[in-house]
Scaffold this active site. Structure first.
Site, PDB file in Angstrom:
ATOM      1  N   GLY A  17       0.800  -1.150  -0.092  1.00  0.00           N
ATOM      2  CA  GLY A  17       0.054  -0.162  -0.163  1.00  0.00           C
ATOM      3  C   GLY A  17       1.042   1.236  -0.091  1.00  0.00           C
ATOM      4  CB  SER A 108       0.232 -14.125  -2.687  1.00  0.00           C
ATOM      5  OG  SER A 108       1.136 -15.100  -2.246  1.00  0.00           O
ATOM      6  CB  SER A 109       3.410 -16.449  -6.159  1.00  0.00           C
ATOM      7  OG  SER A 109       4.277 -16.509  -5.214  1.00  0.00           O
ATOM      8  CB  CYS A 110       1.441 -18.717  -1.473  1.00  0.00           C
ATOM      9  SG  CYS A 110       0.087 -17.856  -0.702  1.00  0.00           S
ATOM     10  CE1 TYR A 137      -1.639 -13.556   2.953  1.00  0.00           C
ATOM     11  CE2 TYR A 137      -0.528 -14.547   1.352  1.00  0.00           C
ATOM     12  CZ  TYR A 137      -1.027 -13.233   1.533  1.00  0.00           C
ATOM     13  OH  TYR A 137      -0.829 -12.161   1.231  1.00  0.00           O
ATOM     14  CE  LYS A 141      -4.131 -12.107   0.120  1.00  0.00           C
ATOM     15  NZ  LYS A 141      -4.543 -10.382  -0.184  1.00  0.00           N
ATOM     16  CG  HIS A 180       7.668 -12.613   3.245  1.00  0.00           C
ATOM     17  ND1 HIS A 180       7.016 -11.532   3.471  1.00  0.00           N
ATOM     18  CD2 HIS A 180       7.146 -13.553   2.590  1.00  0.00           C
ATOM     19  CE1 HIS A 180       5.730 -11.810   3.249  1.00  0.00           C
ATOM     20  NE2 HIS A 180       5.667 -13.119   2.967  1.00  0.00           N
ATOM     21  CD1 TRP A 203      15.827 -19.705  10.007  1.00  0.00           C
ATOM     22  CD2 TRP A 203      13.880 -19.122   9.365  1.00  0.00           C
ATOM     23  NE1 TRP A 203      15.480 -18.634  11.061  1.00  0.00           N
ATOM     24  CE2 TRP A 203      14.054 -18.430  10.692  1.00  0.00           C
ATOM     25  CE3 TRP A 203      12.372 -19.071   8.749  1.00  0.00           C
ATOM     26  CZ2 TRP A 203      13.068 -17.726  11.132  1.00  0.00           C
ATOM     27  CZ3 TRP A 203      11.691 -18.020   9.506  1.00  0.00           C
ATOM     28  CH2 TRP A 203      11.950 -17.747  10.683  1.00  0.00           C
TER      29      TRP A 203
HETATM   30  O1  GFB Z   1      10.003 -15.714   2.322  1.00  0.00           O
HETATM   31  P1  GFB Z   1       9.554 -16.847   3.086  1.00  0.00           P
HETATM   32  O2  GFB Z   1       9.268 -16.616   4.380  1.00  0.00           O
HETATM   33  O3  GFB Z   1       8.118 -17.495   2.602  1.00  0.00           O
HETATM   34  O4  GFB Z   1      10.554 -18.033   2.983  1.00  0.00           O
HETATM   35  P2  GFB Z   1       7.869 -18.381   1.339  1.00  0.00           P
HETATM   36  C1  GFB Z   1      11.227 -18.505   1.668  1.00  0.00           C
HETATM   37  C2  GFB Z   1      12.439 -19.295   1.710  1.00  0.00           C
HETATM   38  O5  GFB Z   1      13.580 -18.703   2.561  1.00  0.00           O
HETATM   39  C3  GFB Z   1      11.975 -20.564   2.772  1.00  0.00           C
HETATM   40  C4  GFB Z   1      13.934 -19.556   3.612  1.00  0.00           C
HETATM   41  O6  GFB Z   1      12.783 -21.793   2.265  1.00  0.00           O
HETATM   42  C5  GFB Z   1      12.560 -20.317   4.181  1.00  0.00           C
HETATM   43  O7  GFB Z   1      12.939 -21.464   4.814  1.00  0.00           O
HETATM   44  N1  GFB Z   1      14.582 -18.749   4.676  1.00  0.00           N
HETATM   45  C6  GFB Z   1      15.922 -18.630   4.993  1.00  0.00           C
HETATM   46  C7  GFB Z   1      13.978 -17.744   5.352  1.00  0.00           C
HETATM   47  N2  GFB Z   1      15.911 -17.950   5.860  1.00  0.00           N
HETATM   48  C8  GFB Z   1      14.961 -17.321   6.250  1.00  0.00           C
HETATM   49  C9  GFB Z   1      14.575 -16.320   7.229  1.00  0.00           C
HETATM   50  O8  GFB Z   1      15.577 -15.993   8.222  1.00  0.00           O
HETATM   51  N3  GFB Z   1      13.170 -15.803   7.285  1.00  0.00           N
HETATM   52  C10 GFB Z   1      12.456 -16.382   6.715  1.00  0.00           C
HETATM   53  N4  GFB Z   1      11.300 -16.040   6.535  1.00  0.00           N
HETATM   54  N5  GFB Z   1      12.631 -17.233   5.409  1.00  0.00           N
HETATM   55  C11 GFB Z   1       5.580 -17.202   1.537  1.00  0.00           C
HETATM   56  C12 GFB Z   1       4.572 -17.503   2.345  1.00  0.00           C
HETATM   57  O9  GFB Z   1       6.156 -18.380   1.409  1.00  0.00           O
HETATM   58  O10 GFB Z   1       5.464 -16.588   0.332  1.00  0.00           O
HETATM   59  C13 GFB Z   1       3.386 -16.312   2.330  1.00  0.00           C
HETATM   60  O11 GFB Z   1       4.547 -17.692   3.859  1.00  0.00           O
HETATM   61  C14 GFB Z   1       3.450 -15.608   1.070  1.00  0.00           C
HETATM   62  O12 GFB Z   1       2.245 -16.867   2.570  1.00  0.00           O
HETATM   63  C15 GFB Z   1       4.735 -15.426   0.351  1.00  0.00           C
HETATM   64  O13 GFB Z   1       2.380 -16.188   0.146  1.00  0.00           O
HETATM   65  C16 GFB Z   1       4.521 -14.881  -1.013  1.00  0.00           C
HETATM   66  O14 GFB Z   1       8.089 -17.817   0.013  1.00  0.00           O
HETATM   67  O15 GFB Z   1       8.304 -19.803   1.704  1.00  0.00           O
END
Ligand code: GFB
Length: 310
Positions: A17, A108-110, A137, A141, A180, A203
């Site tokens: 936004g 979202s792409s998810c 989520y 969506k 993220h 992670w």
């Molecule tokens: O961005 P992210 O949290 O979401 O994680 P998704 C993407 C990848 O990065 C995963 C890795 O494989 C995580 O394990 N990763 C590595 C980490 N280090 C980290 C860290 O420190 N923090 C986080 N957050 N991830 C999302 C959905 O999925 O996609 C939402 O959870 C949304 O719903 C979004 O739709 C577009 O890409 O896996």
């Protein structure tokens, strides 16, 4: 679109936004009513209906949502499902009842199946099971897309839906539990550099692949779609390129100037193995992303340093 048309961006304090408001203001739009969560609770059906009756916006961009990274999505499925359903149901219905001439719903792409063909075409929707970490989520969506399509079919409403790939940019959430990956790694790399640490914990396995779009590119695509796209069929918004999480971590360390080692926390989920959107439809209409990933990361790091680092 006329510059004086009233455009309501729901969720203007968020990553998306905020970028939309910046873009609209840059382009000279000057009739942009703003309400934050305290002024208008989007989960309150009658408050939302009253706001739309009083303000009567011509155009609505629905960028308000409860969002988060893989851990937050996995830990709080109830909140992600309920809050998002309430927010979008209230806004979409009130927009229709107030006679809004066009609404853009952001998905979202998810929403696509965990093992969708890559790059993922719009036709992959509902073709298979979802990735469990983001299922709540994603279901919310998908319900939003279907509600927009139902308004289009039953009442002829011009309610369109754009599916954004993984986003990043200024104003992102840098909380390590709920963010993220890109924002999380920027912060971790910065803090590791400051502490002169030897390693940075990432992670998962580092093998999943993701596509990252700067939020200013998304805002540009949204304005483009408002001008040029009038179909209830969903349309993907991405940059067309993906990288592995390992490559992303290395790139971020390079931009930040952290030269220690990467350590992998494999107790954390990888999520879906790959998420690259097929953007043929959007390219065919004449829009392409312009911000290279390295440049976008450097600009976001700059924003982080100025706004949050201390
Ligand atoms: O961005 P992210 O949290 O979401 O994680 P998704 C993407 C990848 O990065 C995963 C890795 O494989 C995580 O394990 N990763 C590595 C980490 N280090 C980290 C860290 O420190 N923090 C986080 N957050 N991830 C999302 C959905 O999925 O996609 C939402 O959870 C949304 O719903 C979004 O739709 C577009 O890409 O896996």
């Amino acid at each position: 679109m006329d510059k004086s048309e009233k455009i309501f961006v729901a969720g203007y304090r968020g990553l998306v936004g905020g970028a939309l408001i910046r873009r609209l203001e840059e382009k000279g739009f000057n009739n942009l009513p703003k309400r934050d969560r305290v002024q208008l609770d989007f989960e309150d059906e009658s408050a939302v209906a009253k706001f739309f009756r009083d303000e009567k916006p011509a155009i609505v961009i629905l960028a308000a949502a409860r969002v988060g990274g893989i851990k937050a999505n996995n830990d709080f499925p109830v909140e992600f499902l309920l809050e998002n359903l309430r927010i979008q149901n209230n806004i979409i219905r009130a927009a229709h009842e107030a006679g809004v001439r066009k609404l853009l719903f952001l998905g979202s792409s998810c929403i696509y199946p965990k093992l969708a063909p890559q790059p993922i075409p719009e036709t992959a929707l509902l073709g298979g099971p979802l990735e469990p970490t983001g299922e709540a989520y994603a279901i919310a969506k998908i319900a939003g897309i279907k509600l927009c399509q139902a308004y289009a079919r039953e009442y002829g409403a011009n309610f369109i839906s754009a599916m954004a790939t993984n986003l990043y940019g200024p104003n992102d959430n840098f909380d390590l539990e709920t963010s993220h990956v890109l924002a999380a790694l920027l912060r971790k790399a910065h803090e590791a550099k400051m502490r002169k640490a030897h390693e940075l914990i990432v992670w998962g396995s580092g093998k999943p692949r993701r596509e990252f779009l700067h939020v200013d590119d998304l805002a540009s695509a949204c304005l483009f779609l408002l001008e040029k796209y009038d179909s209830p069929e969903i349309i993907n918004v991405g940059c067309g390129e993906d990288i592995s999480i390992r490559e992303l971590a290395e790139l971020i360390c390079d931009v930040v100037g952290f030269d220690g080692e990467l350590a992998w926390d494999t107790t954390k989920p990888d999520g879906t193995p790959r998420k690259l959107l097929d953007v043929t439809r959007l390219h065919g209409l004449g829009w392409q992303a312009t911000i290279p990933l390295r440049e976008g990361i450097a600009q976001t790091y700059d924003w982080f340093l100025k706004n949050l680092a201390h």
